[in-house]
Design a protein around this motif. Structure first.
Motif, mmCIF file in Angstrom:
data_model
loop_
_atom_site.group_PDB
_atom_site.id
_atom_site.type_symbol
_atom_site.label_atom_id
_atom_site.label_comp_id
_atom_site.label_asym_id
_atom_site.label_seq_id
_atom_site.Cartn_x
_atom_site.Cartn_y
_atom_site.Cartn_z
ATOM 1 N N ASP A 1 -5.377 20.527 52.515
ATOM 2 C CA ASP A 1 -6.231 21.699 52.482
ATOM 3 C C ASP A 1 -5.444 22.993 52.582
ATOM 4 O O ASP A 1 -5.943 23.999 53.060
ATOM 5 C CB ASP A 1 -7.260 21.639 53.621
ATOM 6 C CG ASP A 1 -8.240 20.497 53.458
ATOM 7 O OD1 ASP A 1 -8.474 20.102 52.298
ATOM 8 O OD2 ASP A 1 -8.757 20.006 54.469
ATOM 9 N N SER A 2 -4.217 23.010 52.129
ATOM 10 C CA SER A 2 -3.395 24.207 52.256
ATOM 11 C C SER A 2 -3.933 25.359 51.422
ATOM 12 O O SER A 2 -3.657 26.510 51.713
ATOM 13 C CB SER A 2 -1.950 23.906 51.870
ATOM 14 O OG SER A 2 -1.886 23.541 50.510
ATOM 15 N N SER A 3 -4.735 25.076 50.382
ATOM 16 C CA SER A 3 -5.291 26.154 49.580
ATOM 17 C C SER A 3 -6.334 26.949 50.361
ATOM 18 O O SER A 3 -6.611 28.092 50.041
ATOM 19 C CB SER A 3 -5.911 25.608 48.299
ATOM 20 O OG SER A 3 -6.972 24.736 48.617
ATOM 21 N N PHE A 4 -6.902 26.334 51.392
ATOM 22 C CA PHE A 4 -7.890 27.017 52.206
ATOM 23 C C PHE A 4 -7.288 27.568 53.494
ATOM 24 O O PHE A 4 -7.990 28.111 54.321
ATOM 25 C CB PHE A 4 -9.043 26.076 52.559
ATOM 26 C CG PHE A 4 -9.845 25.669 51.365
ATOM 27 C CD1 PHE A 4 -10.654 26.581 50.715
ATOM 28 C CD2 PHE A 4 -9.791 24.373 50.881
ATOM 29 C CE1 PHE A 4 -11.385 26.218 49.614
ATOM 30 C CE2 PHE A 4 -10.523 23.998 49.780
ATOM 31 C CZ PHE A 4 -11.324 24.927 49.142
ATOM 32 N N SER A 5 -6.003 27.430 53.697
ATOM 33 C CA SER A 5 -5.391 27.871 54.943
ATOM 34 C C SER A 5 -5.473 29.383 55.094
ATOM 35 O O SER A 5 -5.622 29.887 56.199
ATOM 36 C CB SER A 5 -3.944 27.392 55.028
ATOM 37 O OG SER A 5 -3.182 27.978 53.990
ATOM 38 N N GLY A 6 -5.388 30.127 54.010
ATOM 39 C CA GLY A 6 -5.521 31.579 54.078
ATOM 40 C C GLY A 6 -6.907 31.993 54.524
ATOM 41 O O GLY A 6 -7.075 32.920 55.306
ATOM 42 N N LEU A 7 -7.924 31.259 54.048
ATOM 43 C CA LEU A 7 -9.296 31.530 54.445
ATOM 44 C C LEU A 7 -9.492 31.227 55.923
ATOM 45 O O LEU A 7 -10.146 31.987 56.637
ATOM 46 C CB LEU A 7 -10.232 30.661 53.607
ATOM 47 C CG LEU A 7 -11.466 31.316 53.041
ATOM 48 C CD1 LEU A 7 -11.082 32.398 52.068
ATOM 49 C CD2 LEU A 7 -12.343 30.306 52.406
ATOM 50 N N ALA B 1 -7.162 31.232 58.254
ATOM 51 C CA ALA B 1 -6.438 32.227 59.040
ATOM 52 C C ALA B 1 -7.221 33.534 59.101
ATOM 53 O O ALA B 1 -7.284 34.183 60.146
ATOM 54 C CB ALA B 1 -5.059 32.470 58.433
ATOM 55 N N LEU B 2 -7.832 33.909 57.998
ATOM 56 C CA LEU B 2 -8.649 35.116 57.977
ATOM 57 C C LEU B 2 -9.848 34.980 58.905
ATOM 58 O O LEU B 2 -10.168 35.888 59.672
ATOM 59 C CB LEU B 2 -9.107 35.406 56.554
ATOM 60 C CG LEU B 2 -9.941 36.663 56.345
ATOM 61 C CD1 LEU B 2 -9.119 37.899 56.691
ATOM 62 C CD2 LEU B 2 -10.430 36.739 54.920
ATOM 63 N N SER B 3 -10.488 33.817 58.859
ATOM 64 C CA SER B 3 -11.630 33.570 59.732
ATOM 65 C C SER B 3 -11.219 33.583 61.201
ATOM 66 O O SER B 3 -11.910 34.173 62.040
ATOM 67 C CB SER B 3 -12.259 32.220 59.375
ATOM 68 O OG SER B 3 -13.287 31.907 60.275
ATOM 69 N N ASP B 4 -10.085 32.947 61.517
ATOM 70 C CA ASP B 4 -9.604 32.935 62.902
ATOM 71 C C ASP B 4 -9.264 34.346 63.379
ATOM 72 O O ASP B 4 -9.577 34.727 64.511
ATOM 73 C CB ASP B 4 -8.375 32.040 63.038
ATOM 74 C CG ASP B 4 -8.714 30.566 62.858
ATOM 75 O OD1 ASP B 4 -9.915 30.218 62.973
ATOM 76 O OD2 ASP B 4 -7.784 29.788 62.594
ATOM 77 N N GLY B 5 -8.637 35.118 62.518
ATOM 78 C CA GLY B 5 -8.299 36.498 62.873
ATOM 79 C C GLY B 5 -9.538 37.342 63.120
ATOM 80 O O GLY B 5 -9.579 38.139 64.061
#
Length: 182
Positions: A142-148, A150-154
């Motif tokens: 699921d690395s393609s969703f890791s940016g999403l 991280a954004l959600s966690d931030g």
């Protein structure tokens, strides 16, 4: 025998065979301008309300959904029937406005210490830090969703911080004032 007006609602073409009925402007199909002219801001709030109703589906919400679909179907056939969408658009728009006002009041009234009391003052995960190590196969996949993520966690971390709570309260207060003045 069905009257020309009723037949015009269900027949695919707009011609009913009666020149008197076909010539009346009120019997023509509705367009987007007619909906905005009669419903104004409810044109944007009602679909959001319909979405909220379908998410929380039950007996009463199913009535609202069926009424909305029937009113839209018939109002799309004749301009004069756009008035049928008024009550259901007001109900669905009221659901959205009520949710916005409830959220705004909750943000303005809520206590800043409430989040710290729930976790014992240790932060979001109770003072424990996540273990660092190798990524599992699912995380690699699921690395393609890791940016999403991280954004959600931030965003979650910011919204739970003192500055984030202040921003949420300011946005909520502004939203309540704008809704009150509108």
């Amino acid at each position: 025998p069905i009257s020309s007006r009723v037949r015009g609602l269900f027949v695919k073409h707009t011609k009913t065979g009666n020149p008197l009925v076909d010539s009346v402007a009120e019997h023509q199909p509705a367009n987007n301008k007619a909906y905005f002219q009669y419903l104004h801001h409810l044109c944007t709030l009602a679909p959001i309300g319909l979405l909220l109703v379908t998410v929380n589906f039950g007996d009463a919400p199913s009535f609202l959904a069926v009424y909305a679909m029937a009113a839209y179907f018939f109002s799309h056939k004749m301009v004069r029937l756009v008035l049928l969408t008024g009550p259901i658009a007001a109900a669905l728009g009221g659901i959205v406005a009520g949710r916005i006002v409830a959220w705004g009041i909750q943000q303005v009234v809520s206590d800043d210490e409430e989040g710290d009391a729930a976790t014992g003052g240790k932060g979001q995960n109770g003072g424990t830090t996540p273990k660092k190590g190798k990524k599992s196969k699912a995380e690699k996949k699921d690395s393609s969703f890791s940016g999403l993520g991280a954004l959600s966690d931030g965003m979650n971390q910011f919204s739970n911080s003192k500055d984030g709570k202040t921003v949420k309260k300011m946005v909520a207060a502004t939203l309540l004032v704008v809704l009150f003045l509108a």
